[in-house]
Design a protein around this motif. Sequence first.
Motif, PDB file in Angstrom:
ATOM      1  N   ILE A  67       3.919 -11.109   2.911  1.00 29.02           N
ATOM      2  CA  ILE A  67       5.030 -10.632   4.021  1.00 29.02           C
ATOM      3  C   ILE A  67       6.452 -11.429   3.931  1.00 29.02           C
ATOM      4  O   ILE A  67       7.429 -10.756   3.808  1.00 29.02           O
ATOM      5  N   LYS A  68       6.380 -12.739   3.815  1.00 31.34           N
ATOM      6  CA  LYS A  68       7.411 -13.633   4.133  1.00 31.34           C
ATOM      7  C   LYS A  68       8.479 -13.469   2.592  1.00 31.34           C
ATOM      8  O   LYS A  68       9.415 -13.170   2.543  1.00 31.34           O
ATOM      9  N   ASN A  69       7.547 -13.305   1.475  1.00 30.52           N
ATOM     10  CA  ASN A  69       8.329 -13.059   0.191  1.00 30.52           C
ATOM     11  C   ASN A  69       8.713 -11.517   0.056  1.00 30.52           C
ATOM     12  O   ASN A  69       9.858 -11.706  -0.394  1.00 30.52           O
ATOM     13  N   LEU A  70       8.023 -10.577   0.596  1.00 26.80           N
ATOM     14  CA  LEU A  70       8.639  -9.161   0.605  1.00 26.80           C
ATOM     15  C   LEU A  70       9.688  -8.944   1.629  1.00 26.80           C
ATOM     16  O   LEU A  70      10.685  -8.497   1.186  1.00 26.80           O
ATOM     17  N   SER A  71       9.462  -9.808   2.671  1.00 28.54           N
ATOM     18  CA  SER A  71      10.756  -9.598   3.613  1.00 28.54           C
ATOM     19  C   SER A  71      12.126 -10.709   3.026  1.00 28.54           C
ATOM     20  O   SER A  71      13.272  -9.899   3.184  1.00 28.54           O
ATOM     21  N   ALA A  72      11.914 -11.498   2.239  1.00 25.56           N
ATOM     22  CA  ALA A  72      12.848 -12.068   1.494  1.00 25.56           C
ATOM     23  C   ALA A  72      13.380 -11.270   0.610  1.00 25.56           C
ATOM     24  O   ALA A  72      14.642 -11.233   0.235  1.00 25.56           O
ATOM     25  N   LEU A  73      12.301 -10.746  -0.077  1.00 24.50           N
ATOM     26  CA  LEU A  73      13.065  -9.855  -1.279  1.00 24.50           C
ATOM     27  C   LEU A  73      13.843  -8.728  -0.568  1.00 24.50           C
ATOM     28  O   LEU A  73      15.021  -8.481  -1.388  1.00 24.50           O
ATOM     29  N   ALA A  74      13.454  -8.037   0.531  1.00 27.54           N
ATOM     30  CA  ALA A  74      13.969  -7.128   1.006  1.00 27.54           C
ATOM     31  C   ALA A  74      15.591  -7.615   1.419  1.00 27.54           C
ATOM     32  O   ALA A  74      16.323  -6.731   1.414  1.00 27.54           O
ATOM     33  N   ASN A  75      15.671  -8.612   2.232  1.00 29.31           N
ATOM     34  CA  ASN A  75      16.833  -9.172   2.517  1.00 29.31           C
ATOM     35  C   ASN A  75      17.660  -9.463   1.448  1.00 29.31           C
ATOM     36  O   ASN A  75      18.958  -9.223   1.527  1.00 29.31           O
ATOM     37  N   GLY A  76      17.102 -10.032   0.275  1.00 29.42           N
ATOM     38  CA  GLY A  76      17.903 -10.026  -0.619  1.00 29.42           C
ATOM     39  C   GLY A  76      18.524  -8.836  -1.348  1.00 29.42           C
ATOM     40  O   GLY A  76      19.726  -8.843  -1.976  1.00 29.42           O
ATOM     41  N   VAL A  77      17.696  -7.946  -1.524  1.00 33.41           N
ATOM     42  CA  VAL A  77      18.121  -6.724  -2.115  1.00 33.41           C
ATOM     43  C   VAL A  77      19.207  -6.106  -1.214  1.00 33.41           C
ATOM     44  O   VAL A  77      20.066  -5.457  -1.615  1.00 33.41           O
ATOM     45  N   ASN A  78      18.868  -6.211   0.167  1.00 31.24           N
ATOM     46  CA  ASN A  78      20.052  -5.634   1.233  1.00 31.24           C
ATOM     47  C   ASN A  78      21.344  -6.121   1.162  1.00 31.24           C
ATOM     48  O   ASN A  78      22.416  -5.565   1.176  1.00 31.24           O
ATOM     49  N   THR A  79      21.037  -7.728   0.814  1.00 29.50           N
ATOM     50  CA  THR A  79      22.420  -8.330   0.655  1.00 29.50           C
ATOM     51  C   THR A  79      22.937  -8.037  -0.379  1.00 29.50           C
ATOM     52  O   THR A  79      24.456  -7.688  -0.428  1.00 29.50           O
ATOM     53  N   PHE A  80      22.122  -7.828  -1.243  1.00 30.21           N
ATOM     54  CA  PHE A  80      22.764  -7.453  -2.842  1.00 30.21           C
ATOM     55  C   PHE A  80      23.598  -6.066  -2.750  1.00 30.21           C
ATOM     56  O   PHE A  80      24.555  -5.992  -3.163  1.00 30.21           O
ATOM     57  N   TRP A  81      22.943  -5.112  -2.317  1.00 27.04           N
ATOM     58  CA  TRP A  81      23.580  -3.825  -2.236  1.00 27.04           C
ATOM     59  C   TRP A  81      24.780  -3.792  -1.074  1.00 27.04           C
ATOM     60  O   TRP A  81      25.814  -3.259  -1.425  1.00 27.04           O
ATOM     61  N   ASN A  82      24.688  -4.658  -0.204  1.00 26.99           N
ATOM     62  CA  ASN A  82      25.831  -4.706   0.870  1.00 26.99           C
ATOM     63  C   ASN A  82      27.086  -5.331   0.111  1.00 26.99           C
ATOM     64  O   ASN A  82      28.396  -4.935   0.157  1.00 26.99           O
ATOM     65  N   THR A  83      26.790  -6.231  -0.507  1.00 26.65           N
ATOM     66  CA  THR A  83      27.877  -7.091  -1.337  1.00 26.65           C
ATOM     67  C   THR A  83      28.325  -6.018  -2.505  1.00 26.65           C
ATOM     68  O   THR A  83      29.371  -5.835  -2.657  1.00 26.65           O
ATOM     69  N   PHE A  84      27.469  -5.477  -3.259  1.00 27.59           N
ATOM     70  CA  PHE A  84      27.682  -4.488  -4.539  1.00 27.59           C
ATOM     71  C   PHE A  84      28.556  -3.342  -3.630  1.00 27.59           C
ATOM     72  O   PHE A  84      29.615  -3.108  -4.364  1.00 27.59           O
ATOM     73  N   ARG A  85      28.530  -2.684  -2.608  1.00 23.91           N
ATOM     74  CA  ARG A  85      29.241  -1.769  -2.000  1.00 23.91           C
ATOM     75  C   ARG A  85      30.639  -2.232  -1.477  1.00 23.91           C
ATOM     76  O   ARG A  85      31.436  -1.473  -1.771  1.00 23.91           O
TER      77      ARG A  85
END
Length: 130
Positions: A108-126
């Motif tokens: 769960i921690k790894n998936l949460s970190a991955l979700a945060n990383g993907v979310n940060t990537f998309w926010n930065t990409f946008r």
Amino acid sequence: MDTVSIFTILLLIAATCLCVALIFYLKRITKSFEEMKNNFNRLSEQIEPLIISTTELSEKFGRLSEDLNEPVQTAKKIMYTVKGRVDTILELEEKLRGGFEGSVSGLIKNLSALANGVNTFWNTFRKNSR
């Protein structure tokens, strides 16, 4: 008759009366002792069966306690065996739960970190793409 003779006769009569009274009271005392002896004999005759039955009862209790000792020991062994198995099962459950929770929590921690990383990537990409 002179006075000494009269007193001697009176003393002899008194001594005779005292001897008769003494014999009478000694007979009564002897009779009382005989009654006590008879009472003690009857009492001992009544106590003897009581002592015998008490001894038999004591022996029966001794045999009963010896007979009960083996099943009690068997029950104790079974109880300790069951307790040991229950403790083993509880330890296994704790290990499984600890390993399961540790693995799931790490996932769960790894998936949460991955979700945060993907979310940060998309926010930065946008932000960069506008």
